[in-house]
Scaffold this motif. Structure first.
Motif, PDB file in Angstrom:
ATOM      1  N   ILE A   1       0.705  -1.284  -0.032  1.00  0.00           N
ATOM      2  CA  ILE A   1       0.037  -0.001   0.073  1.00  0.00           C
ATOM      3  C   ILE A   1       0.824   1.056   0.073  1.00  0.00           C
ATOM      4  O   ILE A   1       1.833   1.298   0.992  1.00  0.00           O
ATOM      5  CB  ILE A   1      -0.971   0.012   1.034  1.00  0.00           C
ATOM      6  N   GLN A   2       0.649   2.153  -0.946  1.00  0.00           N
ATOM      7  CA  GLN A   2       1.420   3.268  -1.038  1.00  0.00           C
ATOM      8  C   GLN A   2       0.983   4.445  -0.177  1.00  0.00           C
ATOM      9  O   GLN A   2      -0.418   4.517   0.109  1.00  0.00           O
ATOM     10  CB  GLN A   2       1.357   3.904  -2.437  1.00  0.00           C
ATOM     11  N   PRO A   3       1.958   5.203   0.613  1.00  0.00           N
ATOM     12  CA  PRO A   3       1.410   6.314   1.512  1.00  0.00           C
ATOM     13  C   PRO A   3       0.343   7.227   0.592  1.00  0.00           C
ATOM     14  O   PRO A   3       0.634   7.603  -0.400  1.00  0.00           O
ATOM     15  CB  PRO A   3       2.665   7.029   1.848  1.00  0.00           C
ATOM     16  N   SER A   4      -0.679   7.846   1.593  1.00  0.00           N
ATOM     17  CA  SER A   4      -1.562   8.740   0.564  1.00  0.00           C
ATOM     18  C   SER A   4      -1.188  10.057   0.912  1.00  0.00           C
ATOM     19  O   SER A   4      -1.513  10.774   0.056  1.00  0.00           O
ATOM     20  CB  SER A   4      -2.945   8.572   1.471  1.00  0.00           C
ATOM     21  N   VAL A   5       0.008  10.249   1.749  1.00  0.00           N
ATOM     22  CA  VAL A   5       0.105  11.626   1.663  1.00  0.00           C
ATOM     23  C   VAL A   5       1.609  11.773   1.608  1.00  0.00           C
ATOM     24  O   VAL A   5       2.507  11.126   2.143  1.00  0.00           O
ATOM     25  CB  VAL A   5      -0.018  12.220   3.302  1.00  0.00           C
ATOM     26  N   THR A   6       2.288  12.631   0.832  1.00  0.00           N
ATOM     27  CA  THR A   6       3.641  12.794   0.239  1.00  0.00           C
ATOM     28  C   THR A   6       4.118  13.694   1.641  1.00  0.00           C
ATOM     29  O   THR A   6       3.730  14.861   1.607  1.00  0.00           O
ATOM     30  CB  THR A   6       3.615  13.484  -0.871  1.00  0.00           C
TER      31      THR A   6
END
Length: 55
Positions: free
Chosen positions: A3-8
């Motif tokens: 799962i990729q982080p939703s916030v950079t």
């Protein structure tokens, strides 16, 4: 599946003037300069001003 982080994450941009980073860097440079001065005095057995020919 990853799962990729939703916030950079926001990276701090370099700052100029009086700020925490500049003060920390200045303090470290002063400590290194003082240490070099003490080593010169110990090795040459004379003060930095005498070593530079200013006294």
């Amino acid at each position: 599946m990853m799962i990729q982080p939703s916030v950079t994450p926001k990276l701090e941009e370099p700052k100029f003037g009086f700020n925490e980073y500049a003060e920390r860097l200045n303090g470290r440079a002063a400590m290194i300069g003082f240490l070099i001065m003490v080593v010169i005095e110990y090795v040459t057995n004379q003060g930095v001003l005498s070593w530079l020919g200013l006294k």
